[in-house]
Design a protein around this motif. Structure first.
Motif, PDB file in Angstrom:
ATOM      1  N   ALA A   1       0.861  -1.191   0.000  1.00 15.76           N
ATOM      2  CA  ALA A   1       0.000   0.000   0.000  1.00 15.76           C
ATOM      3  C   ALA A   1       0.895   1.238   0.000  1.00 15.76           C
ATOM      4  O   ALA A   1       1.868   1.318   0.744  1.00 15.76           O
ATOM      5  CB  ALA A   1      -0.917   0.001   1.211  1.00 15.76           C
ATOM      6  N   VAL A   2       0.559   2.195  -0.852  1.00 14.30           N
ATOM      7  CA  VAL A   2       1.316   3.441  -0.948  1.00 14.30           C
ATOM      8  C   VAL A   2       0.321   4.596  -0.978  1.00 14.30           C
ATOM      9  O   VAL A   2      -0.652   4.582  -1.738  1.00 14.30           O
ATOM     10  CB  VAL A   2       2.191   3.460  -2.230  1.00 14.30           C
ATOM     11  CG1 VAL A   2       2.876   4.809  -2.406  1.00 14.30           C
ATOM     12  CG2 VAL A   2       3.226   2.346  -2.186  1.00 14.30           C
ATOM     13  N   ARG A   3       0.553   5.614  -0.139  1.00 15.36           N
ATOM     14  CA  ARG A   3      -0.290   6.808  -0.110  1.00 15.36           C
ATOM     15  C   ARG A   3       0.313   7.824  -1.091  1.00 15.36           C
ATOM     16  O   ARG A   3       1.512   8.109  -1.049  1.00 15.36           O
ATOM     17  CB  ARG A   3      -0.344   7.383   1.302  1.00 15.36           C
ATOM     18  CG  ARG A   3      -1.222   8.635   1.404  1.00 15.36           C
ATOM     19  CD  ARG A   3      -1.274   9.155   2.827  1.00 15.36           C
ATOM     20  NE  ARG A   3      -1.669   8.113   3.770  1.00 15.36           N
ATOM     21  CZ  ARG A   3      -2.936   7.752   4.003  1.00 15.36           C
ATOM     22  NH1 ARG A   3      -3.911   8.346   3.350  1.00 15.36           N
ATOM     23  NH2 ARG A   3      -3.203   6.816   4.892  1.00 15.36           N
ATOM     24  N   VAL A   4      -0.524   8.348  -1.967  1.00 12.33           N
ATOM     25  CA  VAL A   4      -0.096   9.323  -2.970  1.00 12.33           C
ATOM     26  C   VAL A   4      -0.803  10.639  -2.675  1.00 12.33           C
ATOM     27  O   VAL A   4      -2.034  10.685  -2.593  1.00 12.33           O
ATOM     28  CB  VAL A   4      -0.452   8.849  -4.404  1.00 12.33           C
ATOM     29  CG1 VAL A   4       0.018   9.868  -5.433  1.00 12.33           C
ATOM     30  CG2 VAL A   4       0.133   7.479  -4.680  1.00 12.33           C
ATOM     31  N   THR A   5      -0.024  11.720  -2.534  1.00 11.17           N
ATOM     32  CA  THR A   5      -0.597  13.044  -2.278  1.00 11.17           C
ATOM     33  C   THR A   5       0.093  14.068  -3.170  1.00 11.17           C
ATOM     34  O   THR A   5       1.173  13.828  -3.698  1.00 11.17           O
ATOM     35  CB  THR A   5      -0.416  13.454  -0.804  1.00 11.17           C
ATOM     36  OG1 THR A   5       0.991  13.451  -0.496  1.00 11.17           O
ATOM     37  CG2 THR A   5      -1.157  12.509   0.128  1.00 11.17           C
ATOM     38  N   GLY A   6      -0.536  15.229  -3.304  1.00 14.36           N
ATOM     39  CA  GLY A   6       0.099  16.376  -3.954  1.00 14.36           C
ATOM     40  C   GLY A   6      -0.092  16.506  -5.450  1.00 14.36           C
ATOM     41  O   GLY A   6       0.380  17.470  -6.049  1.00 14.36           O
ATOM     42  N   GLY A   7      -0.782  15.587  -6.096  1.00 17.75           N
ATOM     43  CA  GLY A   7      -1.008  15.711  -7.534  1.00 17.75           C
ATOM     44  C   GLY A   7      -2.017  16.794  -7.834  1.00 17.75           C
ATOM     45  O   GLY A   7      -3.009  16.968  -7.115  1.00 17.75           O
ATOM     46  N   THR A   8      -1.748  17.558  -8.865  1.00 19.29           N
ATOM     47  CA  THR A   8      -2.698  18.597  -9.291  1.00 19.29           C
ATOM     48  C   THR A   8      -2.852  18.524 -10.799  1.00 19.29           C
ATOM     49  O   THR A   8      -2.202  17.712 -11.461  1.00 19.29           O
ATOM     50  CB  THR A   8      -2.191  20.009  -8.894  1.00 19.29           C
ATOM     51  OG1 THR A   8      -0.944  20.243  -9.545  1.00 19.29           O
ATOM     52  CG2 THR A   8      -2.032  20.137  -7.391  1.00 19.29           C
ATOM     53  N   GLY A   9      -3.700  19.370 -11.325  1.00 17.89           N
ATOM     54  CA  GLY A   9      -3.892  19.360 -12.766  1.00 17.89           C
ATOM     55  C   GLY A   9      -4.544  20.634 -13.252  1.00 17.89           C
ATOM     56  O   GLY A   9      -5.060  21.434 -12.468  1.00 17.89           O
ATOM     57  N   GLY A  10      -4.508  20.778 -14.555  1.00 15.27           N
ATOM     58  CA  GLY A  10      -5.125  21.925 -15.202  1.00 15.27           C
ATOM     59  C   GLY A  10      -6.247  21.455 -16.103  1.00 15.27           C
ATOM     60  O   GLY A  10      -6.696  20.311 -16.025  1.00 15.27           O
ATOM     61  N   PRO A  11      -6.689  22.320 -16.978  1.00 11.97           N
ATOM     62  CA  PRO A  11      -7.822  21.980 -17.849  1.00 11.97           C
ATOM     63  C   PRO A  11      -7.515  20.791 -18.761  1.00 11.97           C
ATOM     64  O   PRO A  11      -6.354  20.512 -19.065  1.00 11.97           O
ATOM     65  CB  PRO A  11      -8.041  23.236 -18.676  1.00 11.97           C
ATOM     66  CG  PRO A  11      -6.992  24.211 -18.300  1.00 11.97           C
ATOM     67  CD  PRO A  11      -6.150  23.621 -17.230  1.00 11.97           C
ATOM     68  N   ARG A  12      -8.576  20.109 -19.172  1.00 10.87           N
ATOM     69  CA  ARG A  12      -8.371  18.984 -20.098  1.00 10.87           C
ATOM     70  C   ARG A  12      -7.807  19.524 -21.402  1.00 10.87           C
ATOM     71  O   ARG A  12      -8.154  20.636 -21.834  1.00 10.87           O
ATOM     72  CB  ARG A  12      -9.641  18.187 -20.287  1.00 10.87           C
ATOM     73  CG  ARG A  12     -10.596  18.758 -21.261  1.00 10.87           C
ATOM     74  CD  ARG A  12     -11.805  17.849 -21.387  1.00 10.87           C
ATOM     75  NE  ARG A  12     -12.576  18.274 -22.543  1.00 10.87           N
ATOM     76  CZ  ARG A  12     -13.614  17.644 -22.993  1.00 10.87           C
ATOM     77  NH1 ARG A  12     -14.048  16.567 -22.391  1.00 10.87           N
ATOM     78  NH2 ARG A  12     -14.244  18.079 -24.055  1.00 10.87           N
ATOM     79  N   PRO A  13      -6.946  18.755 -22.045  1.00 12.36           N
ATOM     80  CA  PRO A  13      -6.313  19.230 -23.280  1.00 12.36           C
ATOM     81  C   PRO A  13      -7.316  19.317 -24.436  1.00 12.36           C
ATOM     82  O   PRO A  13      -8.298  18.579 -24.473  1.00 12.36           O
ATOM     83  CB  PRO A  13      -5.256  18.172 -23.584  1.00 12.36           C
ATOM     84  CG  PRO A  13      -5.305  17.165 -22.501  1.00 12.36           C
ATOM     85  CD  PRO A  13      -6.443  17.464 -21.618  1.00 12.36           C
ATOM     86  N   ASP A  14      -7.032  20.214 -25.360  1.00 12.45           N
ATOM     87  CA  ASP A  14      -7.859  20.333 -26.567  1.00 12.45           C
ATOM     88  C   ASP A  14      -7.523  19.240 -27.571  1.00 12.45           C
ATOM     89  O   ASP A  14      -8.246  19.055 -28.548  1.00 12.45           O
ATOM     90  CB  ASP A  14      -7.638  21.698 -27.232  1.00 12.45           C
ATOM     91  CG  ASP A  14      -8.138  22.847 -26.369  1.00 12.45           C
ATOM     92  OD1 ASP A  14      -9.128  22.630 -25.621  1.00 12.45           O
ATOM     93  OD2 ASP A  14      -7.538  23.931 -26.415  1.00 12.45           O
ATOM     94  N   GLU A  15      -6.404  18.544 -27.340  1.00  9.44           N
ATOM     95  CA  GLU A  15      -5.976  17.476 -28.246  1.00  9.44           C
ATOM     96  C   GLU A  15      -5.828  16.172 -27.474  1.00  9.44           C
ATOM     97  O   GLU A  15      -5.545  16.173 -26.284  1.00  9.44           O
ATOM     98  CB  GLU A  15      -4.646  17.841 -28.908  1.00  9.44           C
ATOM     99  CG  GLU A  15      -4.731  19.105 -29.761  1.00  9.44           C
ATOM    100  CD  GLU A  15      -3.392  19.500 -30.313  1.00  9.44           C
ATOM    101  OE1 GLU A  15      -3.304  19.704 -31.529  1.00  9.44           O
ATOM    102  OE2 GLU A  15      -2.430  19.610 -29.518  1.00  9.44           O
ATOM    103  N   LEU A  16      -6.007  15.060 -28.186  1.00 11.88           N
ATOM    104  CA  LEU A  16      -5.835  13.739 -27.605  1.00 11.88           C
ATOM    105  C   LEU A  16      -4.605  13.077 -28.220  1.00 11.88           C
ATOM    106  O   LEU A  16      -4.347  13.210 -29.415  1.00 11.88           O
ATOM    107  CB  LEU A  16      -7.071  12.874 -27.876  1.00 11.88           C
ATOM    108  CG  LEU A  16      -8.364  13.358 -27.227  1.00 11.88           C
ATOM    109  CD1 LEU A  16      -9.541  12.549 -27.747  1.00 11.88           C
ATOM    110  CD2 LEU A  16      -8.276  13.261 -25.719  1.00 11.88           C
ATOM    111  N   LYS A  17      -3.878  12.351 -27.379  1.00 15.57           N
ATOM    112  CA  LYS A  17      -2.712  11.615 -27.857  1.00 15.57           C
ATOM    113  C   LYS A  17      -3.188  10.348 -28.552  1.00 15.57           C
ATOM    114  O   LYS A  17      -3.996   9.601 -28.009  1.00 15.57           O
ATOM    115  CB  LYS A  17      -1.798  11.259 -26.696  1.00 15.57           C
ATOM    116  CG  LYS A  17      -0.570  10.483 -27.101  1.00 15.57           C
ATOM    117  CD  LYS A  17       0.273  10.148 -25.877  1.00 15.57           C
ATOM    118  CE  LYS A  17       1.412   9.226 -26.250  1.00 15.57           C
ATOM    119  NZ  LYS A  17       2.189   8.823 -25.076  1.00 15.57           N
TER     120      LYS A  17
END
Length: 193
Positions: free
Chosen positions: A42-58
């Motif tokens: 088990a691993v606790r993950v913290t601190g991830g953030t994000g911005g708006p969804r991209p206008d393009e898809l990979k």
């Protein structure tokens, strides 16, 4: 095994911009992520953030990438490495001069003489060496020439070559690109067994 190390490896796998990793739903920012063990597997993950969804898809595309030819032959005994190197030079020269392959499309490995370490280990004089020649080609005929040239070393190359084998196969290349989101219509199809 679920540990902070395995999670770190997965988190950063093929990530070129940890501050702006494109996913379909968000532009993720991993720069402030912290991982901490939280029990067995088990691993606790913290601190991830994000911005708006991209206008393009990979999009990852697979397409026909030409042909690859390969040939291998072994040399054993005194001066095995020197004979294998000479054999490689003969094959390279013939592939370029006779068959028209580009010199930078031809690769060599001296298996048993540190090929897996690519110059990171001290060179030795092994008792046996396997020469592997491979080349990218635009058509099957050119690719097939690689194996034929290696196999011809039995009678037209340094003494004592044996155990030759060859193969030719079409290759598939993979490239990723971005496509405007509005050109993609998502759908799901469930197949029954």
């Amino acid at each position: 095994m679920l540990t902070t190390r395995t999670c770190t490896e997965q988190l950063l796998y093929e990530v070129d911009r940890p501050d702006a990793y494109l996913t379909p739903d968000v532009t993720a920012d991993f720069t402030a992520v912290r991982l901490a063990a939280d029990g067995t597997d088990a691993v606790r993950v913290t601190g991830g953030t994000g911005g708006p969804r991209p206008d393009e898809l990979k999009v990852t595309l697979g397409f026909r990438g030409g042909w690859q030819g390969e040939g291998q032959i072994s040399y054993a005994g005194p001066r095995a490495l020197a004979r294998a190197r000479l054999a490689g030079e003969i094959v390279r020269e013939r592939l370029v001069d006779v068959h028209g392959l580009a010199a930078d499309a031809i690769g060599f490995e001296l298996i048993g003489a540190g090929a897996a370490f690519r110059g990171l280990a001290p060179e030795t004089d092994p008792l046996e060496v396997r020469l592997r020649v491979s080349a990218r080609a635009s058509d099957a005929e050119q690719a097939d020439a690689v194996g034929w040239e290696v196999e011809s070393l039995y009678t037209n190359g340094p003494a004592g070559g044996g155990g030759a084998r060859r193969s030719t196969q079409e290759t598939v290349l993979v490239r990723s690109c971005l496509v405007p989101r509005d050109l993609v219509t998502p759908s799901v199809t469930v197949l029954e067994a």
